[in-house]
Design an enzyme around this catalytic site. Structure first.
Site, PDB file in Angstrom:
ATOM      1  N   ARG A  30      -1.037   1.477   7.790  1.00 37.63           N
ATOM      2  CA  ARG A  30      -0.742   1.188   9.519  1.00 37.63           C
ATOM      3  C   ARG A  30      -0.097   2.438   9.934  1.00 37.63           C
ATOM      4  O   ARG A  30       1.975   2.300   9.339  1.00 37.63           O
ATOM      5  CB  ARG A  30      -0.579  -0.187  10.203  1.00 37.63           C
ATOM      6  CG  ARG A  30      -2.271  -0.760  10.002  1.00 37.63           C
ATOM      7  CD  ARG A  30      -3.271  -0.640  11.424  1.00 37.63           C
ATOM      8  NE  ARG A  30      -4.744  -1.220  10.609  1.00 37.63           N
ATOM      9  CZ  ARG A  30      -6.062  -0.913  10.296  1.00 37.63           C
ATOM     10  NH1 ARG A  30      -5.693   0.484   9.701  1.00 37.63           N
ATOM     11  NH2 ARG A  30      -6.522  -1.955  10.085  1.00 37.63           N
ATOM     12  N   GLU A  82      -0.709   5.948  18.213  1.00 42.61           N
ATOM     13  CA  GLU A  82      -2.183   6.150  17.992  1.00 42.61           C
ATOM     14  C   GLU A  82      -3.698   6.130  19.469  1.00 42.61           C
ATOM     15  O   GLU A  82      -2.939   5.037  20.308  1.00 42.61           O
ATOM     16  CB  GLU A  82      -3.485   5.495  17.283  1.00 42.61           C
ATOM     17  CG  GLU A  82      -2.720   5.795  15.649  1.00 42.61           C
ATOM     18  CD  GLU A  82      -3.581   5.157  14.124  1.00 42.61           C
ATOM     19  OE1 GLU A  82      -5.418   4.596  14.687  1.00 42.61           O
ATOM     20  OE2 GLU A  82      -3.239   5.406  13.299  1.00 42.61           O
ATOM     21  N   HIS A  97      -7.144   9.533  11.360  1.00 45.04           N
ATOM     22  CA  HIS A  97      -6.937   7.769  10.796  1.00 45.04           C
ATOM     23  C   HIS A  97      -8.862   7.599   9.842  1.00 45.04           C
ATOM     24  O   HIS A  97      -9.724   7.043  10.383  1.00 45.04           O
ATOM     25  CB  HIS A  97      -7.232   6.800  12.285  1.00 45.04           C
ATOM     26  CG  HIS A  97      -7.242   5.799  11.478  1.00 45.04           C
ATOM     27  ND1 HIS A  97      -6.416   4.729  12.249  1.00 45.04           N
ATOM     28  CD2 HIS A  97      -7.315   4.611  10.389  1.00 45.04           C
ATOM     29  CE1 HIS A  97      -5.991   3.553  11.927  1.00 45.04           C
ATOM     30  NE2 HIS A  97      -7.087   3.299  10.457  1.00 45.04           N
TER      31      HIS A  97
HETATM   32  P1  NAP Z   1      -4.486  -7.087   0.660  1.00 45.02           P
HETATM   33  O1  NAP Z   1      -5.723  -6.631  -0.272  1.00 45.02           O
HETATM   34  O2  NAP Z   1      -4.512  -8.023   1.521  1.00 45.02           O
HETATM   35  O3  NAP Z   1      -2.984  -6.122   0.655  1.00 45.02           O
HETATM   36  C1  NAP Z   1      -2.132  -5.734   1.487  1.00 45.02           C
HETATM   37  C2  NAP Z   1      -1.311  -6.117   0.034  1.00 45.02           C
HETATM   38  O4  NAP Z   1      -0.175  -6.211   1.056  1.00 45.02           O
HETATM   39  C3  NAP Z   1      -0.853  -7.434  -0.721  1.00 45.02           C
HETATM   40  O5  NAP Z   1      -0.642  -7.573  -2.112  1.00 45.02           O
HETATM   41  C4  NAP Z   1       0.453  -8.025  -0.009  1.00 45.02           C
HETATM   42  O6  NAP Z   1       0.539  -9.551  -0.414  1.00 45.02           O
HETATM   43  C5  NAP Z   1       1.464  -6.760   0.759  1.00 45.02           C
HETATM   44  N1  NAP Z   1       2.397  -7.703   1.545  1.00 45.02           N
HETATM   45  C6  NAP Z   1       1.653  -8.184   2.857  1.00 45.02           C
HETATM   46  N2  NAP Z   1       2.785  -8.513   3.423  1.00 45.02           N
HETATM   47  C7  NAP Z   1       4.288  -8.061   3.049  1.00 45.02           C
HETATM   48  C8  NAP Z   1       4.837  -7.438   2.694  1.00 45.02           C
HETATM   49  N3  NAP Z   1       5.649  -7.895   3.962  1.00 45.02           N
HETATM   50  N4  NAP Z   1       6.154  -6.947   1.776  1.00 45.02           N
HETATM   51  C9  NAP Z   1       5.557  -6.427   0.835  1.00 45.02           C
HETATM   52  N5  NAP Z   1       4.426  -6.421   0.596  1.00 45.02           N
HETATM   53  C10 NAP Z   1       4.105  -7.578   1.786  1.00 45.02           C
HETATM   54  O7  NAP Z   1      -5.227  -5.526   2.108  1.00 45.02           O
HETATM   55  P2  NAP Z   1      -6.006  -4.183   1.522  1.00 45.02           P
HETATM   56  O8  NAP Z   1      -7.445  -4.653   2.089  1.00 45.02           O
HETATM   57  O9  NAP Z   1      -5.521  -3.660   0.454  1.00 45.02           O
HETATM   58  O10 NAP Z   1      -4.892  -3.838   2.821  1.00 45.02           O
HETATM   59  C11 NAP Z   1      -4.211  -3.366   2.945  1.00 45.02           C
HETATM   60  C12 NAP Z   1      -4.000  -2.672   4.486  1.00 45.02           C
HETATM   61  O11 NAP Z   1      -4.322  -1.054   4.599  1.00 45.02           O
HETATM   62  C13 NAP Z   1      -5.133  -3.102   4.978  1.00 45.02           C
HETATM   63  O12 NAP Z   1      -3.904  -4.190   5.923  1.00 45.02           O
HETATM   64  C14 NAP Z   1      -4.578  -2.668   6.687  1.00 45.02           C
HETATM   65  O13 NAP Z   1      -4.153  -2.270   7.385  1.00 45.02           O
HETATM   66  C15 NAP Z   1      -4.910  -1.035   5.700  1.00 45.02           C
HETATM   67  N6  NAP Z   1      -5.875   0.184   5.841  1.00 45.02           N
HETATM   68  C16 NAP Z   1      -6.210   1.697   6.581  1.00 45.02           C
HETATM   69  C17 NAP Z   1      -7.252   2.271   6.676  1.00 45.02           C
HETATM   70  C18 NAP Z   1      -7.069   2.776   7.423  1.00 45.02           C
HETATM   71  O14 NAP Z   1      -8.137   3.022   7.837  1.00 45.02           O
HETATM   72  N7  NAP Z   1      -6.354   3.849   6.805  1.00 45.02           N
HETATM   73  C19 NAP Z   1      -8.587   1.824   5.581  1.00 45.02           C
HETATM   74  C20 NAP Z   1      -8.351  -0.028   5.066  1.00 45.02           C
HETATM   75  C21 NAP Z   1      -7.336  -0.467   4.473  1.00 45.02           C
HETATM   76  P3  NAP Z   1       0.054 -11.172  -0.658  1.00 45.02           P
HETATM   77  O15 NAP Z   1      -0.480 -10.832  -1.923  1.00 45.02           O
HETATM   78  O16 NAP Z   1       1.290 -11.904  -1.107  1.00 45.02           O
HETATM   79  O17 NAP Z   1      -0.454 -11.531   0.230  1.00 45.02           O
END
Ligand code: NAP
Length: 326
Positions: A239, A268, A286
């Site tokens: 993000r 954005e 994006h």
């Molecule tokens: P996820 O499975 O929840 O993975 C996020 C990871 O970040 C988890 O391992 C989490 O730890 C860790 N985390 C959370 N807060 C943290 C912090 N303060 N410091 C260090 N690590 C932290 O989510 P995901 O499905 O991989 O997606 C991740 C993000 O990518 C989404 O939230 C979204 O905003 C973004 N995204 C963007 C696009 C795009 O179009 N550009 C597409 C898809 C996703 P825990 O395991 O402890 O919760």
């Protein structure tokens, strides 16, 4: 019996529309321009459900304007557009679309990584300008990717898929995340858990995969750029506000890092004007999850979440299932 009413802020895709139309009386926003906030508040006022995108904020104001609302279903895995605690207080279920976009988003993080390292966009622009003089030995020299060190911040679903792709490039993979993953996963992905400090100092590529939260806001700012290698690149498909954009421009200007490839922006659709003219930056609009297959799956998942609630089931991707029992 009359069907519940849903407001949908985009026409979605036929497969998702079929689910919604079977279960709801549906009101779609179909105009090309985004829905205005005033119109959103007006249209959601008499609805039982809202299916929205990450560009629409479901906050206290919206919830207050929609007293019948029972579910907010966002067509995205990131849910920083929803005030989940406020939903819970009002017994509104919030849902997202995890899992179906992991591979596609990881592919795109790699698209950006390869493109910035090998200066693809610069080369494309040069060729189209009609001034490319033909092959030469020292043209557009980039950095190698294979056997370099990849630093992944946020080792969840997408971060791990990014790591899996690094195996083919025989990279050293470092990761930092809120919680360390089980040893079996580290072994399978050949990923090493390190403190954030070491990840910055040792990585040739730093790629972000954390959700946006108060803790991750400006996770990348001047002190972090100062720790990175002068030859390193930043990739952001998480993000926008995870990166302090003004600090990034300053870091590029001071050559603290070699470049950045971004899919997301702090404000954005605006992009920091200091990024626009830079050749050491790639700017994508994006689109990390934007494949036909994945966006369709996301829309279907969001529709399924909304429909489930009115079939008396727990929505499969409820972020606050406790709202159901209040
Ligand atoms: P996820 O499975 O929840 O993975 C996020 C990871 O970040 C988890 O391992 C989490 O730890 C860790 N985390 C959370 N807060 C943290 C912090 N303060 N410091 C260090 N690590 C932290 O989510 P995901 O499905 O991989 O997606 C991740 C993000 O990518 C989404 O939230 C979204 O905003 C973004 N995204 C963007 C696009 C795009 O179009 N550009 C597409 C898809 C996703 P825990 O395991 O402890 O919760």
């Amino acid at each position: 019996m009359s069907k519940p009413k849903v407001f949908v802020t985009r026409p979605l895709f036929p497969a998702a529309r079929a689910i919604l139309e079977q279960n709801f009386e549906v009101d779609y926003w179909t105009q090309f321009e985004r829905i205005s906030r005033t119109e959103l508040l007006r249209r959601v006022a008499d609805k039982d459900a809202l299916v929205c995108l990450l560009t629409e904020k479901a906050d206290e104001e919206l919830l207050a304007a929609a007293s019948k609302l029972r579910i907010v279903s966002t067509v995205s895995v990131g849910y920083d557009n929803i005030d989940v605690p406020a939903c819970t207080r009002r017994k509104v279920v919030a849902t997202n679309t995890p899992g179906v976009l992991d591979e596609t988003t990881a592919d795109f993080a790699w698209t950006l990584l390869m493109a910035i390292a090998r200066r693809l966009v610069e080369g494309d622009a040069w060729l189209r300008s009609g001034t490319w003089p033909g092959w030469d030995l020292d043209q557009l020299l980039g950095g190698d990717v294979w056997e370099k060190t990849l630093g992944i911040i946020g080792f969840g679903r997408i971060g791990r898929e990014v790591a899996r792709r690094a195996l083919g490039f025989r990279m050293r993979v470092l990761y930092y995340s809120r919680s360390r993953v089980p040893a079996a996963i580290e072994k399978e992905l050949r990923a090493e858990y390190v403190p954030l400090e070491s990840l910055f100092r040792e990585s040739d590529f730093v790629t972000l995969h954390v959700p946006l939260s108060p803790e991750t806001h400006h996770l990348m700012s001047t002190p972090q750029f100062e720790k990175m290698k002068r030859t390193a690149y930043l990739i952001n498909t998480a993000r926008g506000p995870v990166v302090d954009e003004a600090a990034l421009v300053d870091a590029l200007e001071r050559k603290l890092i070699a470049g950045a490839a971004l899919d997301v922006y702090e404000h954005e659709p605006k992009v920091h004007p200091g990024l626009i003219p830079r050749k050491d930056v790639i700017l994508a609009p994006h689109i990390a999850s934007a494949s036909i297959e994945t966006r369709t799956k996301m829309a279907v998942m969001a529709a399924t979440n909304a429909a489930a609630l009115f079939e008396g089931k727990r929505p499969p991707n409820a972020l606050n299932p406790e709202a159901l029992s209040l």
